[in-house]
Scaffold this active site. Structure first.
Site, mmCIF file in Angstrom:
data_model
loop_
_atom_site.group_PDB
_atom_site.id
_atom_site.type_symbol
_atom_site.label_atom_id
_atom_site.label_comp_id
_atom_site.label_asym_id
_atom_site.label_seq_id
_atom_site.Cartn_x
_atom_site.Cartn_y
_atom_site.Cartn_z
ATOM 1 N N CYS A 1 41.550 44.983 41.978
ATOM 2 C CA CYS A 1 40.679 44.668 40.827
ATOM 3 C C CYS A 1 39.701 45.830 40.693
ATOM 4 O O CYS A 1 38.600 45.773 41.226
ATOM 5 C CB CYS A 1 39.926 43.365 41.098
ATOM 6 S SG CYS A 1 40.997 41.952 41.429
ATOM 7 N N ALA B 1 38.290 48.173 38.029
ATOM 8 C CA ALA B 1 37.279 48.713 37.105
ATOM 9 C C ALA B 1 35.888 48.162 37.413
ATOM 10 O O ALA B 1 35.773 47.004 37.791
ATOM 11 C CB ALA B 1 37.666 48.368 35.667
ATOM 12 N N PRO B 2 34.858 48.973 37.274
ATOM 13 C CA PRO B 2 34.853 50.338 36.732
ATOM 14 C C PRO B 2 35.244 51.438 37.723
ATOM 15 O O PRO B 2 35.351 52.592 37.328
ATOM 16 C CB PRO B 2 33.393 50.515 36.301
ATOM 17 C CG PRO B 2 32.614 49.627 37.214
ATOM 18 C CD PRO B 2 33.493 48.456 37.508
ATOM 19 N N LYS C 1 34.572 51.226 43.907
ATOM 20 C CA LYS C 1 35.215 51.101 45.223
ATOM 21 C C LYS C 1 36.490 51.935 45.284
ATOM 22 O O LYS C 1 36.839 52.450 46.345
ATOM 23 C CB LYS C 1 35.464 49.627 45.534
ATOM 24 C CG LYS C 1 34.141 48.858 45.592
ATOM 25 C CD LYS C 1 34.292 47.395 45.829
ATOM 26 C CE LYS C 1 32.957 46.679 45.722
ATOM 27 N NZ LYS C 1 32.484 46.454 44.350
ATOM 28 N N ASP D 1 48.365 43.217 35.959
ATOM 29 C CA ASP D 1 47.854 42.043 36.656
ATOM 30 C C ASP D 1 48.362 42.093 38.098
ATOM 31 O O ASP D 1 49.568 42.001 38.340
ATOM 32 C CB ASP D 1 48.370 40.792 35.929
ATOM 33 C CG ASP D 1 47.825 39.510 36.525
ATOM 34 O OD1 ASP D 1 47.377 39.528 37.689
ATOM 35 O OD2 ASP D 1 47.862 38.480 35.824
ATOM 36 N N CYS E 1 30.365 39.486 44.235
ATOM 37 C CA CYS E 1 28.930 39.666 43.984
ATOM 38 C C CYS E 1 28.284 38.303 43.834
ATOM 39 O O CYS E 1 27.346 38.125 43.059
ATOM 40 C CB CYS E 1 28.694 40.470 42.714
ATOM 41 S SG CYS E 1 29.220 42.153 42.857
HETATM 42 N N1 SAM Z 1 35.917 46.820 42.215
HETATM 43 C C1 SAM Z 1 35.196 47.155 41.022
HETATM 44 C C2 SAM Z 1 34.139 48.187 41.361
HETATM 45 O O1 SAM Z 1 33.664 48.206 42.490
HETATM 46 O O2 SAM Z 1 33.794 48.988 40.500
HETATM 47 C C3 SAM Z 1 34.606 45.934 40.357
HETATM 48 C C4 SAM Z 1 35.675 44.913 40.056
HETATM 49 S S1 SAM Z 1 35.155 43.579 39.002
HETATM 50 C C5 SAM Z 1 34.282 42.605 40.112
HETATM 51 C C6 SAM Z 1 36.660 42.717 38.859
HETATM 52 C C7 SAM Z 1 37.700 43.416 38.001
HETATM 53 O O3 SAM Z 1 38.966 42.814 38.251
HETATM 54 C C8 SAM Z 1 37.462 43.287 36.517
HETATM 55 O O4 SAM Z 1 37.468 44.562 35.923
HETATM 56 C C9 SAM Z 1 38.642 42.447 36.032
HETATM 57 O O5 SAM Z 1 39.075 42.826 34.727
HETATM 58 C C10 SAM Z 1 39.693 42.764 37.055
HETATM 59 N N2 SAM Z 1 40.724 41.713 37.251
HETATM 60 C C11 SAM Z 1 40.560 40.373 37.205
HETATM 61 N N3 SAM Z 1 41.721 39.764 37.475
HETATM 62 C C12 SAM Z 1 42.624 40.721 37.721
HETATM 63 C C13 SAM Z 1 44.009 40.702 38.058
HETATM 64 N N4 SAM Z 1 44.677 39.557 38.195
HETATM 65 N N5 SAM Z 1 44.657 41.884 38.242
HETATM 66 C C14 SAM Z 1 43.983 43.054 38.088
HETATM 67 N N6 SAM Z 1 42.669 43.133 37.753
HETATM 68 C C15 SAM Z 1 42.007 41.978 37.578
#
Ligand code: SAM
Length: 371
Positions: free
Chosen positions: A110, A112-113, A116, A168, A288
């Site tokens: 997961c 974006a942005p 990590k 996904d 978070c």
């Molecule tokens: N790890 C990121 C960072 O440190 O910058 C923050 C991640 S944010 C908490 C969660 C992200 O996961 C969102 O951008 C969301 O769109 C994405 N997301 C949610 N479900 C997902 C899935 N099933 N597969 C891939 N990405 C997913």
């Protein structure tokens, strides 16, 4: 000024991006004229004095705390991707994952942005990437994937990162040949954001985006009924509206519980999916959120699952954690677990976590598979 509830102002956290720079180089340039002090508390106390203080963080390598309120976004180092504004708690997961050349491909499920994702790249860069080793970055939201692409490019980690815009993570087949060598996964799924402090917006119903952007939440994937909060009216009630426009009035407490259940069920799916990657030996799970429902209880449920038992997933012991985190005092809240479940089968505390009371509260959990 000291806020009665939040305490003294939070420092500015700056992670030096080792792909582009070093701490020494930044001390000589971006932080020239800053006074170096020994503790974060001193840095925090400098808020109202106008002093420009910094201190090197004792937990996370290459992380600097600077006096609150200083804007680093105009600096050359920020624009060039040499420094990344990333809160301390947001630095725990990649450091705790401890990615190494022998781990093969690393998945950021997961992304974006990209805080990590780029941190993983920075750590591996210092250790030396193995031949062909890649970071596979999934991001389901195409719009957010664009931000991810930009951040990865600016940080200089584009050559080692394969971004899957719109992909996904839950739809991947862990047994597909392309994932044969995935040895470690970082899971930072969408959450309530209840632990985010120090921003002027309401964390609930916002996706946490460390680094400062304020995207509205899109938790439909985490919410089976696609219920969205419409308004608070009166304050003790919440109007939920589903995809067909049908409104239901519930108490705000009930709305939160409904949402937490949906989030927790999605978070558990992500964790169980990661456990199924055949070569994986390490996973970190982080949110978070301050809700045990999204943290300790998700990890405890995952560790009770068949896939965890069959593959021998367990919590990482303190002595197995990287330096700095080993000394970190917080390890989740055993009281947050259901009765008699604070011990998993292998005897490790299932509530182990790494809460940080900094500008962002997060719980990071690590699991390791027994060989
Ligand atoms: N790890 C990121 C960072 O440190 O910058 C923050 C991640 S944010 C908490 C969660 C992200 O996961 C969102 O951008 C969301 O769109 C994405 N997301 C949610 N479900 C997902 C899935 N099933 N597969 C891939 N990405 C997913």
């Amino acid at each position: 000024a000291v806020d009665a509830q939040l305490g003294p102002p939070h420092p500015r956290w700056i992670r030096v991006n080792t792909l582009k720079s070093t701490v020494d180089e930044q001390l000589d340039t971006t932080f020239k004229g800053f006074e170096m002090v020994a503790t974060v508390e001193e840095v925090m106390a400098s808020a109202s004095t106008g002093k420009r203080l910094i201190c090197l963080d004792a937990t996370i390598p290459n992380l600097i705390a600077a006096s609150p309120g200083i804007d680093f976004t105009k600096t050359e180092a920020y624009k060039a991707g040499a420094i990344i504004l990333q809160d301390k708690a947001s630095c725990f997961p990649a450091y705790l994952l401890d990615p190494r050349p022998e781990h093969g491909d690393i998945i950021d499920a997961c992304s974006a942005p990209g805080n990590k994702t780029t941190h993983l790249a920075g750590i591996l860069h210092e250790r030396g990437f193995a031949e062909g080793q890649r970071i596979l970055a999934f991001e389901k939201d195409k719009q957010r994937a664009k931000t991810l692409e930009k951040m990865v490019r600016t940080a200089g980690s584009d050559k080692v990162t394969v971004i899957r815009p719109g992909a996904d993570f839950l739809k991947t087949d862990p047994n597909a040949p392309e994932f044969r060598s995935v040895g470690a996964l970082l899971l930072d799924p969408s959450c309530s954001g209840s632990g985010i402090v120090g921003r002027d917006d309401t964390p609930e119903f916002h996706l946490p985006s460390p680094g400062g952007s304020r995207s509205p939440a899109s938790v439909n994937d985490a919410n089976p009924k696609n219920l969205k909060r419409k308004r608070e009216s009166p304050p003790t009630q919440t109007v939920l509206v589903d995809d067909d426009g049908k409104e239901t009035i519930v108490s705000s407490e009930q709305a939160l519980q409904t949402r937490l259940e949906a989030l927790a069920s999605f978070q558990l799916k992500i964790l169980l999916h990661a456990f199924a990657f055949p070569a994986a030996t390490r996973v970190t799970y982080s949110t978070c959120s301050t809700h045990a429902a999204e943290n300790e209880r998700v990890v405890a449920a995952a560790l009770r699952s068949d896939v965890a038992r069959q593959r021998g997933w367990r919590l990482l012991r303190r002595d197995e954690q990287p330096r700095g985190l080993r000394e970190w005092p917080v390890r989740g809240d055993p009281a947050a677990l259901p009765p008699d479940e604070d011990e998993n089968e292998n005897g490790a505390g299932a509530g182990a976590g790494a809460g940080y009371g900094g500008s962002r509260e997060a719980l990071a959990e690590a699991c390791v598979r027994a060989d």
